[in-house]
Scaffold this active site. Structure first.
Site, PDB file in Angstrom:
ATOM      1  N   GLU A   1       6.339   3.998  17.088  1.00  0.00           N
ATOM      2  CA  GLU A   1       6.127   4.614  16.199  1.00  0.00           C
ATOM      3  C   GLU A   1       6.441   4.176  14.673  1.00  0.00           C
ATOM      4  OE1 GLU A   1       4.911   6.649  13.673  1.00  0.00           O
ATOM      5  OE2 GLU A   1       6.638   8.084  14.355  1.00  0.00           O
TER       6      GLU A   1
ATOM      7  N   CYS B   1       5.571  10.162   7.852  1.00  0.00           N
ATOM      8  CA  CYS B   1       4.760   8.785   8.784  1.00  0.00           C
ATOM      9  C   CYS B   1       3.478   9.186   8.974  1.00  0.00           C
ATOM     10  CB  CYS B   1       5.313   8.431  10.051  1.00  0.00           C
ATOM     11  SG  CYS B   1       5.190   9.936  11.230  1.00  0.00           S
TER      12      CYS B   1
END
Length: 613
Positions: free
Chosen positions: A321, A356
């Site tokens: 990720e 993020c």
């Protein structure tokens, strides 16, 4: 007559309203209550799963008005190459020095986890839920202490920590408690499609623990990023070794020790959870360790290349990720831009932009663009910076994790301005009067950004809001897809069919419609596409991804009861006695099993009955 007609139509209208209300509100509400509470009553009130209350003292460094000495210069590097220094990014206060593990120590750590997992793999879901319920109670009873620890090590505000560390973790724990066992039960599948074979066989998929799994987690959410993989690993019957970021060792050690204390209190093996502490250059040995069965990596693209290269030596499967350049698309029919600006502010500046799935690009159609620029230019300049774990002042934004990217952030801003963007606020580091050694960067607003600027393509991961004007919907979609990242996006508009169509055209792993980041919830798989990584954690997919997926086929119960076992038909048995009959038998079996023409099937059955003749 008219009066009767009028009353009839009035009654009809009331009936339609009542029916609509019942179908759209009452029925979904009853279903929600049933699915969330009634079906989970056995889990919620099982005496064997009753959580245990515990108290763990908060470290002195996290207490209010702690008087720690300042570290200067701010660096994780010590004069001793085997030691890693920790400090508070908001104040520069020294938190401690920690030993960087050697290869032998990593071996020992992984071996402990491996031994502990053998017994844990046989544990019941009752035991696993009791563990999660005990953690849940501890977090609820100690919310402020946990946020203070996370804030001290990351520099964020207490409110940001409460939302991004506590809330999402509690949601994840409770989703696993309520739905984890159901997800991991053997999944019944259809038997073979062939008519004859399907009458004989059943099939299922079983989910078994992998063994020792690893997680390399980033520093921006030191509590949530660390505990999330631990929850999933333990509930699936694995043990886990976490390598925390060297930036947040102090808090990571306390959080892992807290989980070990809970394990010990429940008479479970505390070796199930292990922490690895090392410098990045020493991590290759860890990520290529042959005893690791899976790696979850949360971090940047450059580091992911190293992790994947290292893991490939032992063919260790990975979920990665990575970063994002998330777009926030605003159409011209959005009604309340003031409310929308609040979402943009939170999505951009929470945790100083170090998210993020933070808002990296606000892409607006022309009418909305001008109004939003006006609103945001007034709001951004009112943001207040500081550290609210030591003072009573109202604080909106905390520090960044360090100042090591300040120069690059300024370069991105300068490049944008040079190429036509307007800098309306910020754009440089901020020296806080109370915390001169803190790592603060001014909340920044850049407008008129275009794809020709570096900041359009490069992940900022900082408190910089960029605004981009699109000519129409097609242009907005093209702009949103016009970078190498594809983690998350948001789309706002009054017409659902329009924004839903835009969602289908966006090249990203996650999309929120008329909302922001609501796809980051426990029940949904989370992950990106393109250079934002691959694989998913969270939801059913995240739990199953930490399991060996084993397909099992068996005879149907009636056949087992009658003692009928699978056997090779004599005509196909080695050595083949009659090639022509064998050929006829297998071709007839195919016709009976897969041909939709009834007459052909009847002829196929006849041929099978004659042994292929």
């Amino acid at each position: 007559m008219i009066d009767i007609d009028l009353k009839f139509h009035q009654w009809q209208w009331q009936y339609q309203i009542s029916t609509t209300f019942f179908v759209c509100v009452i029925v979904p509400s009853l279903y929600y209550i049933y699915s969330k509470y009634i079906t989970n009553l056995p889990n919620k009130y099982n005496k064997l799963e009753e959580p245990i209350k515990l108290m763990i003292p908060i470290p002195p460094e996290a207490k209010k008005n702690w008087k720690g000495r300042r570290l200067y210069p701010l660096s994780i590097r010590s004069t001793d190459p085997t030691q890693i220094q920790s400090f508070c990014p908001a104040t520069g206060q020294y938190l401690g020095t920690f030993h960087a593990q050697t290869k032998d120590e990593m071996n020992e750590t992984i071996q402990k986890a491996k031994e502990a997992q053998k017994q844990w793999a046989k544990s019941s879901f009752i035991v696993r839920r009791k563990l999660l319920k005990t953690l849940n109670r501890f977090i609820l009873d100690n919310q402020e202490d946990i946020t203070r620890i996370a804030c001290r090590d990351s520099g964020k505000t207490k409110l940001d920590a409460m939302m991004g560390e506590i809330f999402v973790t509690l949601e994840k724990i409770n989703w696993i408690i309520n739905h984890g066992e159901q997800t991991l039960r053997p999944s019944k599948r259809y038997g073979p499609s062939n008519l004859l074979l399907g009458m004989m066989k059943n099939a299922e998929v079983r989910y078994e623990p992998l063994g020792v799994v690893a997680a390399l987690v980033s520093w921006n959410y030191p509590f949530h990023n660390l505990i999330g993989p631990i929850l999933a690993a333990l509930f699936t019957g694995n043990s886990i070794v976490v390598k925390c970021s060297e930036q947040v060792i102090w808090s990571s050690k306390w959080f892992v020790d807290m989980i070990k204390t809970v394990l010990k209190l429940l008479d479970l093996n505390e070796d199930l959870v292990q922490l690895v502490v090392c410098f990045p250059e020493d991590a290759d040995y860890f990520t290529s360790h042959p005893d690791l069965s899976h790696i979850t990596f949360i971090g940047s693209k450059p580091i992911a290349h190293k992790v994947l290269e290292s893991a490939s030596k032992e063919l260790i499967p990975c979920v990665v990720e990575l970063g994002g350049k998330d777009a926030f698309i605003v159409l011209d029919d959005v009604k309340n831009l003031n409310d929308l600006s609040s979402i943009i502010m939170r999505g951009t500046y929470q945790s100083s932009g170090q998210n993020c799935i933070g808002i990296e690009r606000v892409i607006c159609l022309p009418k909305s663009y001008e109004k939003l620029v006006e609103i945001l230019s007034e709001r951004v300049k009112t943001l207040r910076l500081g550290s609210d774990i030591d003072q009573l002042d109202e604080i909106d934004m905390g520090a960044m994790i360090s100042n090591n990217r300040f120069e690059r952030l300024q370069e991105l801003v300068d490049d944008a301005v040079k190429n036509g963007a307007r800098l309306l606020h910020g754009g440089k580091p901020y020296q806080h009067p109370n915390y001169p050694q803190g790592s603060y960067f001014e909340p920044t607003l850049l407008v008129d950004v275009t794809p020709q600027m570096q900041i359009f393509h490069e992940e900022v991961f900082g408190p910089i809001l960029t605004m981009i004007k699109a000519t129409d919907i097609d242009d907005a979609v093209e702009l949103a897809n016009g970078c190498e990242f594809g983690l998350g996006n948001s789309v706002f508009g009054a017409d659902f069919s329009v924004i839903n169509d835009i969602a289908n055209r966006l090249d990203s792993g996650n999309v929120a419609l008329n909302d922001f980041a609501t796809y980051y919830v426990a029940q949904l798989p989370f992950g990106g596409v393109k250079k934002s990584g691959y694989g998913k954690f969270g939801g059913e997919e995240g739990l199953i991804g930490l399991c060996k997926v084993k397909s099992v086929v068996m005879d149907k119960p009636l056949l087992r009861l009658l003692g009928v076992a699978t056997s090779i038909p004599p005509v196909l048995d080695y050595p083949i006695k009659d090639d022509k009959k064998a050929w006829g038998f297998i071709t007839s079996l195919n016709i009976v099993g897969y041909d939709f023409r009834i007459w052909n099937v009847i002829k196929g059955f006849k041929k099978l009955a004659r042994g292929g003749r």
